[in-house]
Write a protein that holds these residues in place. Structure first.
Motif, PDB file in Angstrom:
ATOM      1  N   SER A 460       0.878  -1.106  -0.088  1.00 45.81           N
ATOM      2  CA  SER A 460      -0.030  -0.181  -0.180  1.00 45.81           C
ATOM      3  C   SER A 460       0.767   1.238  -0.031  1.00 45.81           C
ATOM      4  N   PHE A 461       1.994   1.409   0.820  1.00 41.58           N
ATOM      5  CA  PHE A 461       2.544   2.450   1.022  1.00 41.58           C
ATOM      6  C   PHE A 461       3.518   2.653  -0.259  1.00 41.58           C
ATOM      7  N   ASP A 462       4.080   1.534  -0.916  1.00 47.75           N
ATOM      8  CA  ASP A 462       4.708   1.381  -2.296  1.00 47.75           C
ATOM      9  C   ASP A 462       3.749   1.992  -3.362  1.00 47.75           C
ATOM     10  N   ALA A 463       2.417   1.804  -3.299  1.00 44.91           N
ATOM     11  CA  ALA A 463       1.647   2.337  -4.307  1.00 44.91           C
ATOM     12  C   ALA A 463       1.522   3.837  -3.949  1.00 44.91           C
ATOM     13  N   GLN A 464       1.469   4.306  -2.922  1.00 46.98           N
ATOM     14  CA  GLN A 464       1.333   5.677  -2.606  1.00 46.98           C
ATOM     15  C   GLN A 464       2.430   6.562  -3.006  1.00 46.98           C
ATOM     16  N   ARG A 465       3.885   5.918  -2.840  1.00 47.02           N
ATOM     17  CA  ARG A 465       5.009   6.505  -3.220  1.00 47.02           C
ATOM     18  C   ARG A 465       5.005   6.775  -4.897  1.00 47.02           C
ATOM     19  N   ALA A 466       4.659   5.532  -5.317  1.00 48.09           N
ATOM     20  CA  ALA A 466       4.543   5.761  -6.783  1.00 48.09           C
ATOM     21  C   ALA A 466       3.856   6.596  -7.369  1.00 48.09           C
ATOM     22  N   ALA A 467       2.478   6.851  -6.521  1.00 46.94           N
ATOM     23  CA  ALA A 467       1.761   7.913  -7.326  1.00 46.94           C
ATOM     24  C   ALA A 467       2.100   9.382  -7.082  1.00 46.94           C
ATOM     25  N   VAL A 468       3.090   9.739  -6.012  1.00 45.98           N
ATOM     26  CA  VAL A 468       3.605  10.744  -5.731  1.00 45.98           C
ATOM     27  C   VAL A 468       4.691  11.148  -7.010  1.00 45.98           C
ATOM     28  N   GLY A 469       5.596  10.000  -7.172  1.00 40.63           N
ATOM     29  CA  GLY A 469       6.737  10.130  -8.323  1.00 40.63           C
ATOM     30  C   GLY A 469       5.680  10.437  -9.522  1.00 40.63           C
ATOM     31  N   THR A 470       4.727   9.899  -9.707  1.00 39.70           N
ATOM     32  CA  THR A 470       4.151  10.019 -11.264  1.00 39.70           C
ATOM     33  C   THR A 470       3.326  11.450 -11.199  1.00 39.70           C
ATOM     34  N   ALA A 471       2.925  11.872  -9.962  1.00 40.28           N
ATOM     35  CA  ALA A 471       2.661  13.301  -9.904  1.00 40.28           C
ATOM     36  C   ALA A 471       3.545  14.371 -10.287  1.00 40.28           C
ATOM     37  N   VAL A 472       4.665  14.168  -9.753  1.00 40.39           N
ATOM     38  CA  VAL A 472       5.934  15.006 -10.023  1.00 40.39           C
ATOM     39  C   VAL A 472       6.301  15.111 -11.763  1.00 40.39           C
ATOM     40  N   ARG A 473       6.503  13.632 -12.299  1.00 38.74           N
ATOM     41  CA  ARG A 473       6.724  13.825 -13.470  1.00 38.74           C
ATOM     42  C   ARG A 473       5.637  14.459 -14.358  1.00 38.74           C
ATOM     43  N   ASP A 474       4.259  14.372 -14.098  1.00 37.19           N
ATOM     44  CA  ASP A 474       3.306  15.050 -14.717  1.00 37.19           C
ATOM     45  C   ASP A 474       3.047  16.430 -14.328  1.00 37.19           C
ATOM     46  N   ARG A 475       4.216  16.998 -13.458  1.00 44.67           N
ATOM     47  CA  ARG A 475       3.983  18.414 -12.988  1.00 44.67           C
ATOM     48  C   ARG A 475       2.614  18.700 -12.262  1.00 44.67           C
TER      49      ARG A 475
END
Length: 498
Positions: A460-475
């Motif tokens: 669950s925490f890995d999925a949340q961190r992945a979402a954060v990384g995606t949000a940065v790449r998408d600005r």
């Protein structure tokens, strides 16, 4: 330097910092003043270090730690201002101060005078940046000063090498200096990038937070020393390594691994502690040299030259920043009025006059100036004593102390007097944090029945961190917000496992 001196410096530094922060005073400046006064106590020995030790043991970790908190997107967005400050302003400052030094100290010769100019050229903005939030600095000014601190040292050291070569009778040209700078920069960046890749590959296989932290602590020293051995830019090697490791470990899901959150939490505290210890030592080291500087031979002429160069260093930076940013502002306004294309209308604006004033006043000299001065060889290639070596080292210390006491103690007051309106900036930041928290909540998974309790929590925490990384790449969110969210997720995950 003996162990007792070192322990006393650290112990007194802890006490001074505690008292200073309680009264909202910048502890570094207090340590400088107290250390300078302590140098006159009878029986206090002179604290001396080889320049190689300063460069190899102090600068790499401080630079790496500063780079860890520097967003790449902000660096890229303010690249023009960073180049102005980290390259153009440093070159102009070295030239002007070198010319003045040749007039004030004609006996040392023109080449040695320009050595002094390169020694005094680079400001140390890391300490100011580290207290930017406390001073109420706008994010853009902080980003510009951070970027400058990552570039100007490499520029100054390249100029210093050229000037030393000129004193030794070697044929040095500006064209050769530019070529050397780009060569050193490219090789240094390649070394930092290569070592960071190796570090990331090894780190995920260690499976132990202590070993992983130790590996990363070795990285800045290794990058710096290897680059310097290859006559490349050790500073840019450290910067490149720090950027690569921090971005990948924090924001790239491909570099997430079981237990990584424990290492990130541990590293954050280790770097904060290391920063405090090194900054305390640097400020104390600067202050403890005062007695021996003003008691050296020919001190009267040296003091006059140092005072003139101190004022010149402050004025030259202010003038250079206002001229460069002012010309940028004029061109930008002209382009905006004539905006014939969407692209030209979207060009980033130059800093405001308030930001320009603040950046121009942030010109304190620091440990690199002292390290470069200490690194001047005792003899030239012909075997003759290096002209004006003692005077150069004395002036470097006086100018460093003077800028710390004049600019360092007033930068916070200036920031308050300029009355930056941070309302919009803070509102945007809160909105971005809210978007980030919403993304994290949306990415939180329900426990997977096929996994046991521990694995389900980690997934669950890995999925949340992945979402954060995606949000940065998408600005969608900034790197700064992402790092705060990642730290919050790490703390929550650690709490779940406690």
């Amino acid at each position: 330097m003996n162990g007792v001196q070192l322990l006393l410096i650290v112990g007194v530094g802890i006490a001074v910092t505690a008292v200073a922060r309680r009264h909202r005073i910048e502890p570094g400046w207090v340590i400088v003043v107290l250390a300078a006064a302590a140098s006159f106590i009878p029986g206090v020995p002179r604290l001396e270090l080889e320049s190689e030790l300063i460069l190899a043991l102090v600068i790499p970790p401080l630079l790496y730690s500063a780079t860890r908190n520097a967003p790449v997107t902000a660096f890229r967005a303010n690249l023009k201002a960073i180049i102005y400050l980290g390259v153009v302003t440093v070159v102009l400052t070295a030239a002007v101060l070198g010319w003045l030094s040749s007039l004030l100290l004609p006996s040392i010769g023109v080449a040695a005078a320009f050595v002094l100019g390169t020694v005094l050229a680079p400001p140390d903005t890391i300490t100011t940046v580290s207290h930017g939030d406390e001073m109420g600095l706008p994010k853009r000014a902080t980003s510009i000063l951070t970027g400058e601190s990552l570039v100007n040292d490499a520029t100054a050291l390249t100029l210093f090498t050229i000037a030393i070569a000129a004193v030794n009778g070697e044929h040095a040209t500006w064209g050769g200096g530019v070529a050397a700078f780009f060569r050193n920069a490219l090789i240094g960046i390649a070394i930092g990038g290569g070592l960071s890749t190796i570090t990331l590959l090894i780190r995920r296989r260690l499976g132990n937070p202590t070993l992983e932290t130790s590996l990363v602590l070795l990285l800045p020293f290794t990058a710096f020393l290897i680059a310097e051995e290859l006559h490349a830019s050790g500073i840019l090697a450290v910067v490149a390594a720090a950027f690569a490791v921090t971005i990948n470990l924090t924001l790239d899901p491909n570099f997430q691994y079981p237990g990584g959150y424990r290492t990130r939490l541990q590293e954050e505290q280790v770097w904060k502690t290391l920063d405090f210890l090194l900054e305390t030592f640097v400020f104390a080291y600067i202050g403890l040299q005062l007695k021996w500087v003003i008691s050296s031979p020919n001190s009267a002429r040296t003091l006059v030259a140092a005072f003139v160069l101190l004022i010149a260093a402050i004025v030259v930076r202010l003038v250079a920043v206002f001229v460069l940013f002012g010309r940028w502002r004029l061109r930008y306004d002209r382009i905006q009025r004539r905006a014939a294309s969407f692209r030209s209308a979207r060009r980033p604006p130059p800093p405001s006059w308030k930001e320009t004033t603040l950046v121009g006043w942030t010109g304190m000299r620091g440990i690199l100036t002292l390290a470069a001065a200490a690194g001047i060889p005792e003899h030239t290639a012909s075997g003759a004593p290096f002209p004006g070596r003692d005077a150069i080292q004395a002036i470097a210390l006086i100018v460093t102390l003077g800028t710390l006491l004049i600019q360092g103690t007033t930068i916070g007051w200036l920031a308050r007097r300029l009355k930056f309106d941070l309302t919009t900036e803070r509102a945007e930041y809160r909105a971005m944090r809210a978007r980030g928290h919403a993304l994290v909540e949306a990415a939180r998974r329900e426990p997977d029945a096929s996994l046991d309790g521990v694995d389900a929590v980690d997934a669950s925490f890995d999925a949340q961190r992945a979402a954060v990384g995606t949000a940065v790449r998408d600005r969608v969110i900034s790197e700064e917000v992402a790092r705060e969210l990642i730290e919050d997720l790490d703390l929550r995950q650690a709490a779940r496992h406690t």
